[in-house]
Design an enzyme around this catalytic site. Structure first.
Site, PDB file in Angstrom:
ATOM      1  N   ALA A 110     -18.278  32.930   6.678  1.00 18.10           N
ATOM      2  CA  ALA A 110     -18.216  33.288   5.263  1.00 18.10           C
ATOM      3  C   ALA A 110     -19.042  34.560   5.090  1.00 18.10           C
ATOM      4  O   ALA A 110     -20.208  34.602   5.495  1.00 18.10           O
ATOM      5  CB  ALA A 110     -18.782  32.161   4.405  1.00 18.10           C
ATOM      6  N   CYS A 111     -18.421  35.576   4.506  1.00 21.05           N
ATOM      7  CA  CYS A 111     -19.119  36.851   4.288  1.00 21.05           C
ATOM      8  C   CYS A 111     -20.375  36.613   3.450  1.00 21.05           C
ATOM      9  O   CYS A 111     -20.323  36.003   2.385  1.00 21.05           O
ATOM     10  CB  CYS A 111     -18.192  37.810   3.566  1.00 21.05           C
ATOM     11  SG  CYS A 111     -19.036  39.287   2.978  1.00 21.05           S
ATOM     12  N   VAL A 112     -21.509  37.112   3.927  1.00 20.02           N
ATOM     13  CA  VAL A 112     -22.790  36.771   3.293  1.00 20.02           C
ATOM     14  C   VAL A 112     -22.850  37.205   1.830  1.00 20.02           C
ATOM     15  O   VAL A 112     -23.254  36.419   0.960  1.00 20.02           O
ATOM     16  CB  VAL A 112     -23.974  37.330   4.109  1.00 20.02           C
ATOM     17  CG1 VAL A 112     -23.924  38.845   4.288  1.00 20.02           C
ATOM     18  CG2 VAL A 112     -25.301  36.935   3.471  1.00 20.02           C
ATOM     19  N   ALA A 144     -20.586  35.068  -0.256  1.00 15.38           N
ATOM     20  CA  ALA A 144     -21.009  33.671  -0.298  1.00 15.38           C
ATOM     21  C   ALA A 144     -22.185  33.471  -1.254  1.00 15.38           C
ATOM     22  O   ALA A 144     -22.162  32.581  -2.112  1.00 15.38           O
ATOM     23  CB  ALA A 144     -21.379  33.199   1.109  1.00 15.38           C
ATOM     24  N   PHE A 183     -13.810  34.288   5.891  1.00 15.72           N
ATOM     25  CA  PHE A 183     -13.660  34.039   4.459  1.00 15.72           C
ATOM     26  C   PHE A 183     -14.351  35.156   3.692  1.00 15.72           C
ATOM     27  O   PHE A 183     -15.544  35.424   3.914  1.00 15.72           O
ATOM     28  CB  PHE A 183     -14.285  32.685   4.092  1.00 15.72           C
ATOM     29  CG  PHE A 183     -13.614  31.504   4.748  1.00 15.72           C
ATOM     30  CD1 PHE A 183     -12.267  31.232   4.514  1.00 15.72           C
ATOM     31  CD2 PHE A 183     -14.322  30.652   5.581  1.00 15.72           C
ATOM     32  CE1 PHE A 183     -11.638  30.127   5.106  1.00 15.72           C
ATOM     33  CE2 PHE A 183     -13.707  29.550   6.184  1.00 15.72           C
ATOM     34  CZ  PHE A 183     -12.368  29.291   5.946  1.00 15.72           C
TER      35      PHE A 183
END
Lengths: 120, 129, 96
Positions: free
Chosen positions: B77-79, B82, B39
């Site tokens: 989820a890409c940090v 996110a 994501f």
């Protein structure tokens, strides 16, 4: 690590959305992992390359700084679709960083020979 | 066939997230492997555990959670995407001195290296926007 | 290497022209989401070579009332066939 040729196509203008930044960040990550990375500006993505941008005026970061890091990470050449430049009355002299301009056939070949094309 | 999916749109604002979910279900039902769902950008909102929707609509984060858990599929989820959207796991929540946790249990927060790894390890990377 | 191109936005923004610059002989194009509006009149797909197979996601056509209006060149496909198409071609390039 296995190596693939990854082509990133950036097609959005720089500040109206975060898409341009997303493509740069993903390409930089691929370069860090020593993949063979191609970075192609197409459509409104060529507006990222225009000189004299000062995005501080809209409390944003000027995209050119991020584009300059591409080379630092080993993405040697920024590639630009010639048709997209012509459609926007831009030429190589209008651009902030050195680029290689690809004609239609070269763009097609680039996509054809890439293992993965990420086009956000 | 080994697939990975790159999802970069929010379930609340465009159809791409639902298309990705429907594609993932179809791929699994044909016996294919999904190596990772990544994501990115607004796509991290697919992993928003606090999303609530009207009763007659599908809660896509909840549907993803169930699907990913049932089929033991990794999702990330890409940090940076996110955090800026308030999608936090307990570690990130503590680190940034927040009170809430909003990430789906089935999803982890990680960096873009996981997208690159998915591109390398999978036979197909399919992007949904 | 062949590619399946997916187009998910309506014809208004002209994305098909950019897509076609990358399309090679033997590539396929699959219209999904609002992209399925490319499939009904006025037909915008005359410039696409006969070498390129054209598909549209049946669910998206149905949702938009377009299933009976599409050009003869378009093959409607369900999600199962969508998955198979991504395997039939060597890679997928998405246009949105």
């Amino acid at each position: 690590m296995q190596q693939k040729s990854l082509t990133f196509i950036t097609r959005q203008a720089p500040y109206g959305s975060n898409k341009a930044k997303l493509v740069i960040d993903a390409a930089l990550a691929a370069a860090v992992f020593e993949q063979q990375v191609n970075f192609l500006f197409m459509d409104d993505g060529v507006f990222q390359l225009v000189q004299n941008q000062t995005a501080e005026s809209i409390s944003s970061k000027t995209i050119g700084r991020a584009l300059e890091t591409l080379e630092l990470y080993g993405i040697e050449q920024a590639l630009v679709d010639s048709v997209s430049l012509e459609e926007r009355a831009l030429s190589a002299e209008d651009l902030a960083i050195p680029v290689k301009i690809l004609n239609v056939e070269q763009v097609r070949q680039l996509a054809a020979r890439s293992d993965v094309v990420i086009n956000l | 066939m080994k697939f990975s999916l790159l999802v970069s749109t929010s379930p609340a604002s465009s159809q791409g997230a639902m298309t990705a979910y429907q594609f993932a279900r179809a791929a699994v039902s044909q016996g294919h492997e999904i190596y990772r769902v990544f994501f990115y950008g607004d796509g991290v909102l697919n992993a928003n555990a606090l999303s609530t929707v009207p009763q007659d609509e599908i809660n896509l984060p909840r549907a993803w959670d169930e699907f990913l858990t049932n089929h033991n599929i990794e999702s990330v989820a890409c940090v940076s995407s996110a955090l800026i959207r308030g999608i936090l796991d307990s570690d990130e929540s503590a680190r940034h001195k927040m009170t809430g946790v909003s990430l789906l249990e089935s999803t982890q927060i990680a960096g873009l290296g996981q997208l690159v790894d998915a591109s390398i390890q999978s036979e197909r990377l399919i992007s949904f926007a | 290497m062949s590619a399946l191109h997916t187009i998910s936005v309506s014809p208004t923004n002209g994305l098909i022209n950019s897509c076609l610059r990358l399309v090679c002989p033997g590539d396929g194009i699959l219209f999904i989401q609002d992209g399925v509006y490319h499939c009904c009149p006025p037909c915008l797909l005359d410039s696409v070579s006969q070498d390129n197979a054209l598909f549209a996601l049946r669910e998206d056509l149905l949702a938009r009332g377009l299933l009976c209006k599409i050009s003869e060149r378009i093959t409607p496909v369900g999600f199962g066939r969508f998955v198979e198409l991504t395997i039939d071609y060597d890679k997928v390039i998405s246009w949105s």
